[in-house]
Design a protein around this motif. Sequence first.
Motif, PDB file in Angstrom:
ATOM      1  N   ASN A 281       0.831  -1.075   0.035  1.00 13.91           N
ATOM      2  CA  ASN A 281      -0.018  -0.063  -0.048  1.00 13.91           C
ATOM      3  C   ASN A 281       0.957   1.276   0.100  1.00 13.91           C
TER       4      ASN A 281
ATOM      5  N   TYR B 295       1.729  -5.613   5.230  1.00 10.92           N
ATOM      6  CA  TYR B 295       1.211  -6.579   4.337  1.00 10.92           C
ATOM      7  C   TYR B 295       2.072  -6.220   2.941  1.00 10.92           C
TER       8      TYR B 295
ATOM      9  N   TYR C  50       2.119  -7.741  -1.254  1.00 16.69           N
ATOM     10  CA  TYR C  50       1.484  -8.592  -2.245  1.00 16.69           C
ATOM     11  C   TYR C  50       2.576  -8.946  -3.487  1.00 16.69           C
TER      12      TYR C  50
ATOM     13  N   LYS D 282       0.061 -12.845  -1.087  1.00 19.09           N
ATOM     14  CA  LYS D 282       0.038 -11.877  -0.116  1.00 19.09           C
ATOM     15  C   LYS D 282       0.759 -12.425   1.270  1.00 19.09           C
TER      16      LYS D 282
ATOM     17  N   PHE E 244      -1.988  -2.856  -5.797  1.00 19.87           N
ATOM     18  CA  PHE E 244      -3.048  -2.399  -4.698  1.00 19.87           C
ATOM     19  C   PHE E 244      -3.534  -1.164  -4.972  1.00 19.87           C
TER      20      PHE E 244
ATOM     21  N   ASP F 100      -4.765  -3.027   4.564  1.00 19.24           N
ATOM     22  CA  ASP F 100      -5.087  -3.676   3.465  1.00 19.24           C
ATOM     23  C   ASP F 100      -6.608  -3.494   3.254  1.00 19.24           C
TER      24      ASP F 100
ATOM     25  N   LEU G 196      -6.685  -5.674  -5.085  1.00 20.38           N
ATOM     26  CA  LEU G 196      -5.676  -5.851  -6.000  1.00 20.38           C
ATOM     27  C   LEU G 196      -6.015  -6.117  -7.340  1.00 20.38           C
TER      28      LEU G 196
ATOM     29  N   ALA H 265      -8.191  -7.314  -1.282  1.00 17.79           N
ATOM     30  CA  ALA H 265      -6.899  -7.241  -0.459  1.00 17.79           C
ATOM     31  C   ALA H 265      -6.739  -8.000   0.668  1.00 17.79           C
TER      32      ALA H 265
ATOM     33  N   LEU I 187      -8.105 -12.153  -0.581  1.00 16.10           N
ATOM     34  CA  LEU I 187      -7.589 -12.590  -2.022  1.00 16.10           C
ATOM     35  C   LEU I 187      -8.822 -13.204  -2.654  1.00 16.10           C
TER      36      LEU I 187
END
Length: 577
Positions: free
Chosen positions: A423, A434, A436, A450, A473, A483, A487, A507, A510
Motif C-alpha cells: 500500500n 502486508y 503482495y 499476500k 494495490f 489492507d 488488487l 486485498a 484475495l
Amino acid sequence: MFASSFEHPAGDYKKIFETVEELNEPLPATVTGRIPSFIRGSLLRLGPGLFEVGSEPFYHLFDGQALMHKFDFSNGQVTYFRRFIKTDAYVRAITEKRVVITEFGTCAYPDPCKNIFSRFFSYFKGVEVTDNCLVNVYPIGEDFYAVTETNFITKVNVDTLETLKKVDMCDYVNINGVTAHPQIERDGTVYNIGNCMGKGATLAYNIVKIPPTQKDKSDPIEKSKVVVQFPSAERFKPSYVHSFGMTENYFVFVETPVKINLLKFLGAWAIRGSNYMDCFESDEEKGTWIHIAKKDPGEYIDYKFRAAAMGLFHHINAYEDSGFVVFDLCTWKGFEFVYNYLWLANLRENWDEVKKNAMIAPQPEVRRFVIPLDPYREEQGKNLISLPYTTATATMREDGTIWLEPEVLFSGPRQAFEFPQINYKMNNGRNYTYAYALGLNHFIPDRICKLNVRTKETWVWQEPDSYPSEPLFVQNPDGVDEDDGVLLTIVVCPGAQRPTYCLILNAKDLSEIARAEVDVLSPSDHSGHISEPSRALSSTIYTGTSPGSKRVKRNHIAFNFFSECWILCLSVSLSEV
C-alpha cells in the motif's frame, strides 16, 4: 503456503510469449461481479508484444518490442486497448524487417544488403543503445513515460497510447542509464539511480532527483539533478542495478556480485558484435555490499556493510525504526545471474524441461535486513540489532566491516514471491505489515500472493492454467486498515473463450470481487513497475480527470519490479470528485 498446487503439463504458458497485433479501437469487456465504484480511469501495463521481426527472432524475455495495454474503467463499464510504443528500435525493425538495434539478449548485425566493407566498418561506429521501453511506465510531473534500463525514456499519451517523444537523460544529468523502478514521493518528486563516471576515472552510482509538477508548467526533467553518489566496489565493473530502497530520510543501495564488465561491453561489442547479456559476470567471493546515504541534504555514509552473495531485482519496502533502517528484499540465493534462465527458448520448453531448468537455477527467498545507523555503539563481535521483532543481525568485524545476516520472511524451493507491491500511499518508506506479489512456479507466473511480514502468514489466489501479472494495490478511499482495498491483476487463460481478463481481488483475503474479460489473447507483460511497467513491469496510481471532477489530485506510487515479460506495467488512474 505460497507453494503452487498446480502443474502445467499442457504448456499453455507458452502462449504468453507469442507476438500479438495492435488494436484499431478499444474492445468492450464482459464484466462478471461488481466493480468497486472507486475504480475509475485507466489501468496501464507494459511489456513485450513482438517476439520476432521478419525471420529474425528475439532470444531473451527482455528483448521483445514494447507494447502498452490498458483497461479503461467508467461507471462499471470496461474496455481494453493496446498499441506498440513507436521507439526507434521498433520503427527501424519494422521498416527494415530485421533486428536493427541490439537488445538485452539479441545482437543486431549489419545490414546484409551492404557490401562486405560497409558491414565491416559498421562495427566500429560505437554502441547504439536501445530505446525499447518495455519495462515500466511512471509519471514525471503531468506526463507519463515508458522506460527501460538505458538512458532513454519515451513520453506517451496514456489516453490514446500515442508515442510522443524520446528523451535522453544523459542530456540532463551524469548517468549512463537509470533503472525502470524509481521511488516516487507523495508530492510527485521522482528519485532514481544509475551508474556513472565518478571521481578519479572510476565508475560510481548517482541518485537523481526530478522535481514534481512546476508552477510555471516547465518540464521537470530539465530541472533534474544529482543528489548523492555511491562508490562502486570495482573500478570498471559496476553492479547490475534494478531497483533501490528509500525511507523518509535515507537511500538504501544493494550492490550485488552480478557485474557489468565495462571493458568487455565497449570492446567486444564494437569489434565482433555482442549483446548486453554477454557482458555480465559474477563472482561469489565478491559478496554483497550495502550502502546508505542521507536524502536531504544528500550525503554518503561510509559504513562498510557486507552480506553473503545474492541476486536482487526488487526491493519490497524500507523504513526507519529506533535508530535502525529495516529493508525487505526479494532475493535469489547465491551469485549466479537469474537472467541466465530467462531465455525464451527455456521458457517455451515443455513443462518437465521448464522444471529441470529451474532446479539448477538460483532459489528465491524473501529476506529482511536491518542496518544500525550507529554501528560503533557496541563492541566488536556483538549483535548490533536490538529491535525485538526481528532475528536479523549485524556484527562488527575486526576489519571494520559490519556483517549482516537476514531474517527469512518466506522461502519455498522454486516458488518465488516476486514483483512485490505494498500500500504505497499509506506505507511507502514507513513501517508496514502486508506485501503482495506475483507467484512464480519454476519461473512461470501462476498465482497472486499476500504476505504478512510480521507474522509470516500467507494467502494465495490461483486457478488452473491461468497466468496472472503482478498485482497492483488500490486503496479504498473509505478504508482504515492497511489492507483495505483491492488488487488488480491481468490474467491470461489461453484456453478460455475470453482468454484475457482484468481480475479484481479483495486485498484482505484475495477473494474475487469482479473480472472484466476480452476475447483477445494478451502476451506476458513486465511491470506496469510496477511500473513496475513494467515493474514488468512498475506501477503508478494517479488521479486523473473525469466528467464532473472539480479538482485533480495526483498520487504517485513507485513499484519495485523489473522488466520481465509476464509482468505488467500497471498504472491505475483514479478520479476523485
